[in-house]
Design a protein around this motif. Structure first.
Motif, mmCIF file in Angstrom:
data_model
loop_
_atom_site.group_PDB
_atom_site.id
_atom_site.type_symbol
_atom_site.label_atom_id
_atom_site.label_comp_id
_atom_site.label_asym_id
_atom_site.label_seq_id
_atom_site.Cartn_x
_atom_site.Cartn_y
_atom_site.Cartn_z
ATOM 1 N N THR A 217 -7.990 -4.606 12.200
ATOM 2 C CA THR A 217 -6.872 -3.721 11.871
ATOM 3 C C THR A 217 -7.126 -3.019 10.550
ATOM 4 O O THR A 217 -7.569 -3.636 9.585
ATOM 5 C CB THR A 217 -5.566 -4.520 11.794
ATOM 6 O OG1 THR A 217 -5.324 -5.145 13.060
ATOM 7 C CG2 THR A 217 -4.398 -3.617 11.466
ATOM 8 N N LEU A 218 -6.818 -1.751 10.543
ATOM 9 C CA LEU A 218 -6.890 -0.916 9.345
ATOM 10 C C LEU A 218 -5.467 -0.559 8.954
ATOM 11 O O LEU A 218 -4.655 -0.230 9.827
ATOM 12 C CB LEU A 218 -7.681 0.355 9.644
ATOM 13 C CG LEU A 218 -7.782 1.398 8.534
ATOM 14 C CD1 LEU A 218 -8.694 0.896 7.417
ATOM 15 C CD2 LEU A 218 -8.296 2.718 9.093
ATOM 16 N N ASN A 219 -5.158 -0.630 7.664
ATOM 17 C CA ASN A 219 -3.802 -0.332 7.201
ATOM 18 C C ASN A 219 -3.811 0.728 6.112
ATOM 19 O O ASN A 219 -4.813 0.910 5.407
ATOM 20 C CB ASN A 219 -3.150 -1.604 6.644
ATOM 21 C CG ASN A 219 -3.062 -2.705 7.676
ATOM 22 O OD1 ASN A 219 -2.445 -2.542 8.721
ATOM 23 N ND2 ASN A 219 -3.699 -3.822 7.408
ATOM 24 N N LEU A 220 -2.683 1.389 5.981
ATOM 25 C CA LEU A 220 -2.486 2.340 4.884
ATOM 26 C C LEU A 220 -1.057 2.174 4.383
ATOM 27 O O LEU A 220 -0.108 2.570 5.070
ATOM 28 C CB LEU A 220 -2.739 3.779 5.328
ATOM 29 C CG LEU A 220 -2.675 4.820 4.217
ATOM 30 C CD1 LEU A 220 -3.847 4.636 3.248
ATOM 31 C CD2 LEU A 220 -2.682 6.242 4.782
ATOM 32 N N GLN A 221 -0.929 1.586 3.222
ATOM 33 C CA GLN A 221 0.387 1.450 2.581
ATOM 34 C C GLN A 221 0.639 2.705 1.766
ATOM 35 O O GLN A 221 -0.153 3.031 0.878
ATOM 36 C CB GLN A 221 0.430 0.215 1.687
ATOM 37 C CG GLN A 221 1.735 0.033 0.945
ATOM 38 C CD GLN A 221 2.903 -0.251 1.867
ATOM 39 O OE1 GLN A 221 2.782 -1.010 2.806
ATOM 40 N NE2 GLN A 221 4.036 0.388 1.598
ATOM 41 N N MET A 222 1.719 3.384 2.081
ATOM 42 C CA MET A 222 2.031 4.654 1.422
ATOM 43 C C MET A 222 3.345 4.507 0.670
ATOM 44 O O MET A 222 4.393 4.287 1.277
ATOM 45 C CB MET A 222 2.128 5.780 2.455
ATOM 46 C CG MET A 222 0.889 5.901 3.338
ATOM 47 S SD MET A 222 0.922 7.345 4.412
ATOM 48 C CE MET A 222 2.340 6.960 5.433
ATOM 49 N N ASN A 223 3.275 4.606 -0.635
ATOM 50 C CA ASN A 223 4.459 4.505 -1.494
ATOM 51 C C ASN A 223 4.723 5.821 -2.191
ATOM 52 O O ASN A 223 3.842 6.675 -2.299
ATOM 53 C CB ASN A 223 4.250 3.401 -2.528
ATOM 54 C CG ASN A 223 4.070 2.041 -1.910
ATOM 55 O OD1 ASN A 223 4.634 1.735 -0.854
ATOM 56 N ND2 ASN A 223 3.281 1.195 -2.550
#
Length: 121
Positions: free
Chosen positions: A76-82
């Protein structure tokens, strides 16, 4: 579908979203992976990339706001965007890096279906 991105949605400016990309057939293997985005009428552009061993790369406008990560055991690849901004509005795509610059779309294969991110002002 080999790569499936999810987690997009509608959020107000300043809000957060977390995108995920499942590599169900393990096509990434020990290659790097990346996130790109494409806004209406614009070319697809680099957002972030991560190598198999964890080195990360970011487009300047997302540095300090976005964090890319991967769980190799879960494929799994994730991108946390804040602190999202209206200019982050786009369809976000994940892809597998094959060779060449991590910043170039031409260096990637196996593009997943995108997920829409919309940031309202």
């Amino acid at each position: 579908v080999q790569l499936q991105a999810s987690g997009g949605g509608l959020v107000q400016a300043g809000g957060s979203l977390r995108l995920s990309c499942v590599d169900s057939k393990r096509i990434a293997s020990n290659n790097g992976m990346g996130w790109f985005r494409q806004a209406p009428g614009k070319e697809r552009e680099f957002v972030a990339a991560i190598q198999y061993r964890g080195n990360t790369y970011y487009e300047d406008s997302v540095k300090g706001r976005f964090t890319i990560s991967r769980d190799n055991a879960k494929n799994t690849l994730n991108l946390q965007m804040n602190n999202l901004r209206p200019e982050d509005t786009a369809v976000y795509y994940c892809a597998v890096h094959r060779r060449g610059s991590v910043y170039s779309t031409g260096s990637y294969t196996y593009w997943g279906r995108g997920t829409q991110v919309t940031v309202s002002s």
